[in-house]
Scaffold this motif. Structure first.
Motif, PDB file in Angstrom:
ATOM      1  N   ARG A 143      48.357  33.497 -53.253  1.00  0.00           N
ATOM      2  CA  ARG A 143      49.023  34.497 -52.420  1.00  0.00           C
ATOM      3  C   ARG A 143      48.065  35.152 -51.442  1.00  0.00           C
ATOM      4  O   ARG A 143      48.421  35.449 -50.303  1.00  0.00           O
ATOM      5  CB  ARG A 143      49.679  35.562 -53.306  1.00  0.00           C
ATOM      6  CG  ARG A 143      50.948  35.080 -54.006  1.00  0.00           C
ATOM      7  CD  ARG A 143      51.546  36.190 -54.851  1.00  0.00           C
ATOM      8  NE  ARG A 143      52.806  35.756 -55.468  1.00  0.00           N
ATOM      9  CZ  ARG A 143      53.485  36.491 -56.338  1.00  0.00           C
ATOM     10  NH1 ARG A 143      53.023  37.698 -56.693  1.00  0.00           N
ATOM     11  NH2 ARG A 143      54.613  36.035 -56.847  1.00  0.00           N
ATOM     12  N   GLN A 144      46.845  35.412 -51.896  1.00  0.00           N
ATOM     13  CA  GLN A 144      45.872  36.093 -51.045  1.00  0.00           C
ATOM     14  C   GLN A 144      44.990  35.122 -50.257  1.00  0.00           C
ATOM     15  O   GLN A 144      44.046  35.543 -49.595  1.00  0.00           O
ATOM     16  CB  GLN A 144      44.993  37.017 -51.905  1.00  0.00           C
ATOM     17  CG  GLN A 144      45.772  38.121 -52.593  1.00  0.00           C
ATOM     18  CD  GLN A 144      44.888  39.084 -53.342  1.00  0.00           C
ATOM     19  OE1 GLN A 144      43.661  38.940 -53.384  1.00  0.00           O
ATOM     20  NE2 GLN A 144      45.482  40.102 -53.949  1.00  0.00           N
TER      21      GLN A 144
ATOM     22  N   ILE B 184      46.847  31.955 -65.370  1.00  0.00           N
ATOM     23  CA  ILE B 184      48.063  31.985 -64.547  1.00  0.00           C
ATOM     24  C   ILE B 184      48.032  33.078 -63.485  1.00  0.00           C
ATOM     25  O   ILE B 184      48.225  32.800 -62.295  1.00  0.00           O
ATOM     26  CB  ILE B 184      49.309  32.111 -65.447  1.00  0.00           C
ATOM     27  CG1 ILE B 184      49.497  30.824 -66.258  1.00  0.00           C
ATOM     28  CG2 ILE B 184      50.556  32.381 -64.606  1.00  0.00           C
ATOM     29  CD1 ILE B 184      50.625  30.896 -67.262  1.00  0.00           C
ATOM     30  N   PRO B 185      47.779  34.349 -63.837  1.00  0.00           N
ATOM     31  CA  PRO B 185      47.749  35.365 -62.774  1.00  0.00           C
ATOM     32  C   PRO B 185      46.621  35.148 -61.769  1.00  0.00           C
ATOM     33  O   PRO B 185      46.770  35.476 -60.585  1.00  0.00           O
ATOM     34  CB  PRO B 185      47.567  36.681 -63.541  1.00  0.00           C
ATOM     35  CG  PRO B 185      47.041  36.299 -64.873  1.00  0.00           C
ATOM     36  CD  PRO B 185      47.584  34.950 -65.168  1.00  0.00           C
ATOM     37  N   ALA B 186      45.507  34.580 -62.222  1.00  0.00           N
ATOM     38  CA  ALA B 186      44.393  34.337 -61.307  1.00  0.00           C
ATOM     39  C   ALA B 186      44.766  33.297 -60.259  1.00  0.00           C
ATOM     40  O   ALA B 186      44.451  33.452 -59.065  1.00  0.00           O
ATOM     41  CB  ALA B 186      43.158  33.897 -62.094  1.00  0.00           C
TER      42      ALA B 186
ATOM     43  N   GLY C 222      46.752  32.153 -70.506  1.00  0.00           N
ATOM     44  CA  GLY C 222      47.297  33.419 -70.021  1.00  0.00           C
ATOM     45  C   GLY C 222      46.427  34.081 -68.975  1.00  0.00           C
ATOM     46  O   GLY C 222      46.939  34.696 -68.023  1.00  0.00           O
ATOM     47  N   LEU C 223      45.118  33.980 -69.105  1.00  0.00           N
ATOM     48  CA  LEU C 223      44.216  34.538 -68.106  1.00  0.00           C
ATOM     49  C   LEU C 223      44.250  33.741 -66.811  1.00  0.00           C
ATOM     50  O   LEU C 223      44.070  34.290 -65.724  1.00  0.00           O
ATOM     51  CB  LEU C 223      42.783  34.567 -68.654  1.00  0.00           C
ATOM     52  CG  LEU C 223      42.489  35.581 -69.761  1.00  0.00           C
ATOM     53  CD1 LEU C 223      41.099  35.345 -70.327  1.00  0.00           C
ATOM     54  CD2 LEU C 223      42.612  37.004 -69.232  1.00  0.00           C
TER      55      LEU C 223
ATOM     56  N   ILE D 134      47.885  32.470 -59.260  1.00  0.00           N
ATOM     57  CA  ILE D 134      48.924  33.027 -58.395  1.00  0.00           C
ATOM     58  C   ILE D 134      48.313  33.966 -57.365  1.00  0.00           C
ATOM     59  O   ILE D 134      48.638  33.929 -56.173  1.00  0.00           O
ATOM     60  CB  ILE D 134      49.984  33.762 -59.240  1.00  0.00           C
ATOM     61  CG1 ILE D 134      50.747  32.750 -60.108  1.00  0.00           C
ATOM     62  CG2 ILE D 134      50.946  34.545 -58.354  1.00  0.00           C
ATOM     63  CD1 ILE D 134      51.703  33.397 -61.095  1.00  0.00           C
ATOM     64  N   ARG D 135      47.410  34.803 -57.810  1.00  0.00           N
ATOM     65  CA  ARG D 135      46.770  35.757 -56.891  1.00  0.00           C
ATOM     66  C   ARG D 135      45.943  35.026 -55.838  1.00  0.00           C
ATOM     67  O   ARG D 135      45.973  35.392 -54.662  1.00  0.00           O
ATOM     68  CB  ARG D 135      45.875  36.715 -57.685  1.00  0.00           C
ATOM     69  CG  ARG D 135      45.220  37.793 -56.839  1.00  0.00           C
ATOM     70  CD  ARG D 135      44.413  38.735 -57.702  1.00  0.00           C
ATOM     71  NE  ARG D 135      43.764  39.764 -56.903  1.00  0.00           N
ATOM     72  CZ  ARG D 135      42.959  40.696 -57.387  1.00  0.00           C
ATOM     73  NH1 ARG D 135      42.715  40.725 -58.700  1.00  0.00           N
ATOM     74  NH2 ARG D 135      42.405  41.585 -56.597  1.00  0.00           N
TER      75      ARG D 135
END
Length: 461
Positions: free
Chosen positions: A269-270, A261-263, A258-259, A265-266
């Motif tokens: 994107r960035q 996945i957003p890392a 869970g930690l 994606i970010r």
């Protein structure tokens, strides 16, 4: 995807999952048998854990190349047969030497590259990325499931039961291969997916690819070495019964995932893959420093959550960086070498970890991972910022087959195209593009209205 492509993707993902389960299901329980397995020593236990990686690394590139000659399914079937035979030998072993032999045979069924080649045969270029994403997701879920199922199966059936289950899964994979996975109309080389002869020299001399290969080697060295110690740590420090180890692995793996996945994606994107890579390595260093002193369930649980978060992020980011870094004509070869380094890391982690455990104890094993991660940090800091190009593949009309040089020139003129490779034998083009500038409509227009012998069609966006 078409129904046929969905069948191919699901069947081939299942074959991948079987092999991953065979590698990782014993990881959380194997060292618990160090005191009861005949002839076992820390070094031999480490060899048994890691030798799968050695034979896999040695044979997967030759298997992939050989599949172009003898056919995908026969070679995959041979690999699965070796995998099943190795599982049976390990299940029936009466000493650690039998398990070493069985694990070596499991790895000798090195079908990963051949499975990728069959994927490329069955999935159209435009939808191949989706199939690979599905296979990649399956691999990640299989890793998590294996770490949880290993202690559960061990509780009911013991170590032999894990190997028997692996053999049964191998038989299921064989059944899927011949009854569910479609037969390709024809097999062709796929330089964007699997290694090709003549591509190794350039890949092995590319300093940026060498950094990434070293990274995946160190990541899996650390994983294998840590699990020579972690199962006994849960028993000796926390007093946790081996049958309950899944109660630790399930939450920490889910939280780590869970930690991650957003890392990821970010970072994508960035366009911050290098900072994300360095950050994850820093977390890995901190975890390796924490583990020798984690005697309470809170500190040990925190260390494991951070470890799996960093591990999952790096496992996802590194292949993406290889694909972005490798020349478009050598991408398959670069990925093959990268995968071989991954499995060599497992072997090195088992062997070095076993040797260090023999002479220095569990804290020294964690120190081995710490030293390797520090070396990786230096290599990552000095790497060039990765490009943010994307790999694309397209089928082109038959009319262009006799004019591949002209098509190459036309494609190179499209805005956002950084690299082009035209394969007349596959009727396909492989591109590296800047997603922010590339207009797929212009490419489609070139295919549709541009003619090899006609006037020049303006294709710049």
């Amino acid at each position: 995807m078409t129904p046929l492509e969905l069948r191919a993707t699901s069947g081939l993902a299942a074959i991948y999952a079987v092999r991953m389960a065979g590698l990782f299901m014993i990881l959380p329980v194997f060292m618990l048998y160090a005191d009861v397995l005949p002839s076992a020593t820390p070094l031999l236990m480490g060899l048994a854990l890691g030798i799968y990686g050695l034979t896999q690394a040695m044979l997967q590139i030759p298997f992939g190349m050989l599949s172009d000659r003898v056919g995908r399914k026969p070679l995959i079937a041979l690999g699965l047969a070796l995998f099943i035979a190795g599982s049976v030998i390990a299940a029936m072993a009466e000493s650690v030497y039998g398990i070493i032999l069985g694990r070596a045979l499991q790895g000798a069924g090195a079908v990963a590259a051949a499975v990728l080649a069959l994927t490329a045969d069955l999935i159209a270029e435009e939808r191949r990325t989706r199939a690979l994403a599905a296979i990649g997701l399956t691999i990640g879920l299989t890793f998590t499931a294996s770490m949880v199922l290993g202690p559960v199966v061990d509780r009911w059936f013991g170590l032999a039961g894990i190997f028997w289950l692996t053999a049964l899964l191998g038989l299921l994979a064989l059944l899927l291969l011949f009854t569910w996975v479609p037969q390709p109309a024809r097999s062709r080389p796929h330089p964007d997916m699997v290694p090709v002869p003549g591509g190794l020299r350039g890949v092995l001399h590319d300093p940026e690819l060498l950094r990434l290969n070293a990274g995946i080697f160190i990541l899996h060295l650390t994983l294998a070495a840590n699990f020579l110690v972690l199962p006994l740590t849960l028993v000796n420090r926390l007093g946790l019964d081996p049958a309950q180890h899944y109660l630790v692995y399930l939450p920490v793996l889910l939280l780590g995932f869970g930690l991650m996945i957003p890392a990821v994606i970010r970072a994508e994107r960035q366009r911050a893959l290098k900072p994300a890579l360095i950050g994850a390595i820093t977390v890995l260093i901190a975890v390796q420093a924490m583990l020798p002193f984690s005697g309470h369930w809170v500190t040990l649980g925190l260390a494991l959550v951070l470890f799996f978060a960093a591990f999952n992020l790096l496992e996802a980011a590194l292949p993406s960086l290889v694909a972005k870094t490798a020349p478009v004509a050598s991408k398959g070869t670069a990925m093959g070498v990268f995968s071989s380094c991954q499995f060599l890391g497992i072997f090195a982690g088992g062997m070095l970890g076993g040797a260090v455990l023999t002479h220095g104890g569990s804290a020294a094993v964690f120190g081995l991972g710490l030293a390797a991660a520090l070396l990786w940090f230096w290599a990552a800091v000095t790497m060039a910022p990765p490009s943010h190009l994307a790999n694309r593949a397209y089928a082109f009309p038959d009319a262009w087959k006799q004019a591949s040089a002209q098509l190459n020139a036309r494609l190179a003129e499209l805005a956002g195209v950084a690299e082009v490779r035209v394969s007349a034998s596959e009727a396909a083009v492989y591109l590296k593009v800047d997603p922010g500038r590339f207009d797929e409509t212009a490419l489609r227009d070139l295919f549709r209205r541009g003619t090899p012998g006609g006037g020049r069609t303006s294709s710049r966006v």
